[in-house]
Design a protein around this motif. Sequence first.
Motif, short mmCIF file in Angstrom:
data_model
loop_
_atom_site.label_atom_id
_atom_site.label_comp_id
_atom_site.label_asym_id
_atom_site.label_seq_id
_atom_site.Cartn_x
_atom_site.Cartn_y
_atom_site.Cartn_z
N ARG A 131 -3.79 -0.80 -4.71
CA ARG A 131 -2.76 -1.82 -4.93
C ARG A 131 -1.38 -1.37 -4.44
NH1 ARG A 131 -3.70 -5.99 -7.79
NH2 ARG A 131 -1.57 -6.13 -8.57
N ASP A 132 -1.15 -0.06 -4.36
CA ASP A 132 0.18 0.44 -3.97
C ASP A 132 0.00 1.47 -2.87
OD1 ASP A 132 2.17 -0.79 -5.96
OD2 ASP A 132 0.56 -0.08 -7.27
N CYS A 182 2.65 -3.34 -2.21
CA CYS A 182 2.98 -3.15 -3.62
C CYS A 182 2.28 -4.22 -4.43
CB CYS A 182 4.48 -3.28 -3.86
SG CYS A 182 5.45 -1.98 -3.10
N ASN A 183 1.72 -3.84 -5.58
CA ASN A 183 1.02 -4.80 -6.44
C ASN A 183 -0.03 -5.59 -5.66
OD1 ASN A 183 2.54 -4.34 -8.90
ND2 ASN A 183 4.26 -5.38 -7.93
N ARG A 243 -0.02 -6.61 -2.59
CA ARG A 243 0.45 -7.53 -1.55
C ARG A 243 1.29 -6.81 -0.51
NH1 ARG A 243 3.31 -12.78 -3.46
NH2 ARG A 243 3.32 -13.01 -1.19
N LEU A 244 1.15 -7.23 0.75
CA LEU A 244 1.99 -6.68 1.81
C LEU A 244 3.44 -7.01 1.52
CD1 LEU A 244 2.11 -5.32 4.68
CD2 LEU A 244 2.24 -7.64 5.57
N VAL A 245 4.33 -6.03 1.68
CA VAL A 245 5.76 -6.27 1.54
C VAL A 245 6.32 -6.59 2.92
CG1 VAL A 245 7.98 -5.24 0.90
CG2 VAL A 245 5.91 -4.72 -0.44
N LEU A 298 8.63 4.13 -4.17
CA LEU A 298 7.45 3.25 -4.25
C LEU A 298 6.38 3.73 -5.22
CD1 LEU A 298 7.04 2.66 -0.42
CD2 LEU A 298 7.92 1.01 -2.08
N ASN A 299 6.30 5.05 -5.46
CA ASN A 299 5.24 5.61 -6.33
C ASN A 299 3.86 5.05 -5.91
OD1 ASN A 299 4.33 5.26 -9.84
ND2 ASN A 299 4.01 7.02 -8.53
N SER A 300 3.57 5.15 -4.61
CA SER A 300 2.31 4.64 -4.07
C SER A 300 1.14 5.46 -4.60
CB SER A 300 2.32 4.71 -2.54
OG SER A 300 3.51 4.17 -2.02
N GLU A 301 -0.03 4.85 -4.65
CA GLU A 301 -1.22 5.61 -5.04
C GLU A 301 -1.89 6.25 -3.82
OE1 GLU A 301 -3.23 1.47 -5.90
OE2 GLU A 301 -4.65 3.06 -6.38
N CYS A 345 9.43 -6.59 -5.31
CA CYS A 345 8.92 -7.04 -4.01
C CYS A 345 8.05 -8.27 -4.24
CB CYS A 345 8.07 -5.96 -3.35
SG CYS A 345 9.00 -4.51 -2.86
N ASN A 346 8.16 -9.25 -3.39
CA ASN A 346 7.36 -10.48 -3.52
C ASN A 346 7.48 -11.08 -4.93
OD1 ASN A 346 6.17 -10.51 -0.86
ND2 ASN A 346 4.93 -8.77 -1.49
N ARG A 385 7.79 -9.60 -7.78
CA ARG A 385 7.21 -8.82 -8.89
C ARG A 385 7.82 -7.43 -8.97
NH1 ARG A 385 0.94 -8.57 -9.22
NH2 ARG A 385 1.59 -7.38 -11.06
N VAL A 415 7.94 -3.61 -9.08
CA VAL A 415 7.07 -2.57 -8.56
C VAL A 415 7.07 -1.42 -9.58
CG1 VAL A 415 6.69 -0.91 -6.70
CG2 VAL A 415 7.53 -3.22 -6.18
N ALA A 416 5.95 -1.27 -10.26
CA ALA A 416 5.84 -0.17 -11.24
C ALA A 416 5.31 1.07 -10.56
CB ALA A 416 4.93 -0.58 -12.38
N GLY A 417 4.45 0.87 -9.57
CA GLY A 417 3.86 2.00 -8.86
C GLY A 417 2.59 2.49 -9.52
N ALA A 418 2.01 3.51 -8.92
CA ALA A 418 0.70 4.00 -9.35
C ALA A 418 0.74 4.62 -10.74
CB ALA A 418 0.17 5.01 -8.34
N THR A 449 6.25 5.21 -12.13
CA THR A 449 7.46 5.96 -11.83
C THR A 449 8.13 5.47 -10.55
OG1 THR A 449 6.09 7.66 -10.78
CG2 THR A 449 6.83 8.11 -13.01
N ALA A 450 7.87 4.23 -10.15
CA ALA A 450 8.58 3.69 -8.98
C ALA A 450 10.07 3.60 -9.30
CB ALA A 450 8.02 2.32 -8.62
N GLY A 451 10.89 3.60 -8.25
CA GLY A 451 12.33 3.45 -8.43
C GLY A 451 13.07 4.76 -8.67
#
Lengths: 329, 329
Positions: A138-139, A155-156, A158-160, A267-270, B155-156, B158, B160-163, B166-168
């Motif tokens: 999702r991220d 993010c979440n 969806r494409l940003v 972003l705290n991507s996974e 984004c979009n 919503r 963004v909380a992240g994985a 800890t986003a932001g």
Amino acid sequence: MIRIGVDLGGTNLRAARVGADHAIVAAHRELVGEPRDVDSIVARVALAIEQLADVPEAHAPIFDDDPGEVVAVGVGIAAMLRGDDGTVANSPHLRWRDQPFGARLAARLGPRFRVGVYNDANAVVWGEVVAGAARGCRDVLGVYVGTGIGAGVVCNGRLVAGASHTAGELGHAKVRWDDDAEPCRCGSRGCVEAYLGGSYLDRAVRRDLAARPKQLARVVALAGGAELVTLAHVDAAAGEGDAYALELWEQRAPLLAVALGNALAVLNSERLVLGGGVLSRCPVLLDHVVTTLHVAAPAACVEKLSIVAAALGDDAGLVGAADLATMQP
Amino acid sequence: MIRIGVDLGGTNLRAARVGADHAIVAAHRELVGEPRDVDSIVARVALAIEQLADVPEAHAPIFDDDPGEVVAVGVGIAAMLRGDDGTVANSPHLRWRDQPFGARLAARLGPRFRVGVYNDANAVVWGEVVAGAARGCRDVLGVYVGTGIGAGVVCNGRLVAGASHTAGELGHAKVRWDDDAEPCRCGSRGCVEAYLGGSYLDRAVRRDLAARPKQLARVVALAGGAELVTLAHVDAAAGEGDAYALELWEQRAPLLAVALGNALAVLNSERLVLGGGVLSRCPVLLDHVVTTLHVAAPAACVEKLSIVAAALGDDAGLVGAADLATMQP
């Protein structure tokens, strides 16, 4: 719904009919060549799309084929876009500036076709999310280091795209801002692309070949001649512990690692998907980047991160653009 | 559904009943003080929530009040979280590490209450999106420069909380990575917070007051004494053209501008919300940051950007957390 993905770069024009399972049913490829003005390219892209739209789905009974069926067309283009109608603000690859590519293509194709235009790196990352190395995530942050540096953000789930369809311009994140910062093709200075993009790295190596050839002796030997040197030879030399190659990678790798780490802090991507010719051909450089990334990024932000190589290669952009087009209103 | 927002910082514990229109119906505030172990804080937060849950909606007929109605409780907390159950990985403000705050609070409150825990800056930014300076915006970056630097990303449409929630963490984006990079309270070095966070700026000014008092003569005169100097006096001196103050701001402002510009290159936000005590009390510094931002960020990424001041002040976190809690599954 019929799905067609197009990948329009500076060298190749690729197009594919994509099944609902994201498999490529039929594909087309031609060189962009000349002339490459918008009208000529629109005509050629439209022709490729029309031919693919008439290919029946391999896994569907042919008698189900409905000639009036809506065709979702997604085009990933090597360009900076402006707005959501596919206006190209700037494409050095195509030598276009402020061109209404999306509107022209839609007008040329007619009402049966629903056209979406996306930044190529955004489409590629979306392809990896729906069918490749980031499936089910999702991220996601996807970063491609080739001639330049492109990226896409999810993010979440969806494409940003961002406010003006220019999200993911990680290549133009600044890693230096002093007076000696390297100029970038974008007109600015100190962008990470100006340090890690393949064309800039190539130029730096050529400059060093001319200025201090002795230090590059091992690189030249591996290549079999100074004129044959590529970044892959520099990487091979670095893998052997060659001082010149190691120093170059140690100067450059942290700059990409910091740009990636700073994006991940936000972003705290996974999942971080890494791809592109420079990273795939330079495993030692990639290893330096990944190692430094774990120092540069806040620990909590990368605790859940997995770093993977892009899986779909050239197909990712076709699959991603086709899928994005089906989501249009 | 009854909505309650809580803002738990290092100094104040605030809570509010929030209407469906995001207006605060009733509010509570107390000092955090001591003891501040998790059990003590959970008990006090729960008490404040229970009292607010019994306040009838001012604008709803009292006879509609249903004692069994679900209460959505959102807590914005000055902490780095881990996962989506409100585990606090680290909060220097509360002196907590690896504490199951969310699970304890949910257990203490019981099944009528639906508890969500969010990073405080994330909650604040969401508050500005639903009811403040970014109302109606789908792509937002909010950055608060106070004692430290907190941020939130939308984004979009919503958050963004992240994985791992800890986003932001823009405050911990690196702006220096050489051996002389400033140490940051997070354990790393070269974070933008270590250069622009209020406590770090304060310390730099104190250090300069001790090391080169003559250069700070104008700052001290404006404050009415060295021990009274705040960042607002430094900013006032910069506004008068004082050399020391201007130099400090010219060294520091670009670092925040680059961190913001790099985040905007990736996000292509339509709105940047800026807030926090340092920026609101230092208009000259803010002006330097905004001016430099337009040089640091790729032009296409900020073409549609509007930069605005946070509008809801201390209420933003309460409103944002309460609204986020209503969205939980």
